[in-house]
Write an enzyme that holds these catalytic residues in place. Structure first.
Site, PDB file in Angstrom:
ATOM      1  N   HIS A 129      -7.968  -5.094  -0.618  1.00 36.04           N
ATOM      2  CA  HIS A 129      -6.848  -4.374  -0.027  1.00 36.04           C
ATOM      3  C   HIS A 129      -6.649  -4.825   1.420  1.00 36.04           C
ATOM      4  CE1 HIS A 129      -4.099  -0.941  -0.415  1.00 36.04           C
ATOM      5  NE2 HIS A 129      -4.267  -0.780   0.880  1.00 36.04           N
ATOM      6  N   SER A 144       0.832  -1.203   0.000  1.00 31.94           N
ATOM      7  CA  SER A 144       0.000   0.000   0.000  1.00 31.94           C
ATOM      8  C   SER A 144       0.868   1.256   0.000  1.00 31.94           C
ATOM      9  CB  SER A 144      -0.959  -0.050   1.193  1.00 31.94           C
ATOM     10  OG  SER A 144      -1.980   0.910   1.068  1.00 31.94           O
ATOM     11  N   ASP A 158     -10.066  -3.644  -5.468  1.00 28.69           N
ATOM     12  CA  ASP A 158      -9.278  -2.594  -4.829  1.00 28.69           C
ATOM     13  C   ASP A 158      -9.151  -1.436  -5.813  1.00 28.69           C
ATOM     14  OD1 ASP A 158      -7.288  -0.976  -3.714  1.00 28.69           O
ATOM     15  OD2 ASP A 158      -5.923  -2.619  -3.259  1.00 28.69           O
TER      16      ASP A 158
END
Length: 313
Positions: free
Chosen positions: A280, A156, A250
């Protein structure tokens, strides 16, 4: 609207429901301190401990008058072919050495490589480029200390930092030998692709992504800065071999695809894997969701192969 009832299997739905009990979808509407407390509680709830034979030392890296906390993981029977520099996720406002502690320990155990996790400065107290500066300082010190090839990795926000470091260091004397980006946010076009098709995905929405970006930028327009948004770079040549692994459900999925395409167009080596039906944050599901477990295996193999100078795809 994506048909999540068909895309997401029962195991993943159970993971989402468990996560939402600790970290409700409206958490970004709370104050930063409360968001961090909620996130930390969630991470503790999913903590699975260290594998046998893995130990960790928490220390610090001195950089321009500040100390950057790091945690170094080692296996009792190490593989000294490479070292992994890991940057945690959390939207640049959440997380630290504890949030991804077991992930890094397992990455160490399964590759044999030393893993260095970086506790970079967070927004909004420290806005861009603070996290990037810490990431670069950590890369420089780790390269010098270990005197072995460095594989960059992160999830991320941490995937963003890993890529930014790769861009900034690609022609230096300690060029990384590879990077593995796990559902990274790389500054893609928010009006296209998965940003639209999965704008309301469970676990992370396009609204969440925009919130984190605003906090990190502190109201400035830094979208053209490659150290903020690696996809904004005009030059994708000479980047290390890159594996981008994204979740299908996502809004950030298109970033991994676009990043691969830019590197290939510049003559580099890159692969993009989109994990079907995953969401995610699925690293925390690697022990409870079959798809996440299999994906983590691919992440481990990519890190291991790049550390040995091999191409896994």
């Amino acid at each position: 609207m994506a048909a999540y009832d068909k895309l997401i299997d029962a195991e993943t739905r159970a993971f989402i429901e468990r996560t939402n009990r600790f970290y409700p979808p409206d958490t970004i509407d709370y104050g930063i301190a409360e968001q961090r407390a909620i996130y930390d509680r969630m991470c503790r709830a999913f903590f699975t401990g260290y594998p046998d034979g893995v130990s960790a030392e928490t220390t610090g890296i001195e950089a321009e008058g500040r100390t950057i906390p790091v945690r170094i993981y080692d296996r009792s029977e190490p593989d000294d072919a490479a070292v992994v520099l890991y940057f945690h996720g959390g939207g640049f406002i959440l997380g630290g050495l504890e949030s991804h502690d077991d992930v890094c320990a397992e990455l160490c155990e399964r590759t044999g490589y030393s893993v260095v996790s970086v506790d970079y400065r967070l927004s909004p107290e420290y806005v861009h480029p603070a996290a990037f500066e810490d990431a670069m300082a950590a890369f420089g010190r780790v390269s010098a200390r270990f005197d072995r090839p460095v594989v960059l990795a992160g999830d991320s926000a941490g995937g963003n930092l890993a890529a930014a470091v790769a861009h900034a260091s690609r022609r230096g004397p300690s060029r990384p030998v590879g990077q593995v980006l796990i559902y990274p946010g790389l500054g893609g076009d928010p009006t296209q692709g998965s940003y639209v098709g999965h704008a309301d995905a469970p676990m992370l929405s396009a609204r969440d992504v925009a919130f984190y970006s605003r906090k990190r930028a502190a109201g400035r327009d830094v979208s053209a800065d490659p150290s903020f948004a690696p996809l904004a770079d005009s030059d994708f040549s000479d980047l290390p071999p890159t594996v981008s692994i994204t979740a299908q459900c996502d809004p950030l999925s298109s970033d991994g695809e676009s990043y691969r395409d830019r590197i290939l167009a510049a003559g580099g080596k890159a692969a993009w894997l989109e994990e079907a039906g995953l969401v995610h944050g699925y690293l925390r599901a690697r022990h409870s969701v079959t798809r996440a477990k299999e994906s983590f295996g691919r992440i481990v193999e990519a890190v291991r192969a790049l550390g040995k100078g091999e191409w896994p795809y």
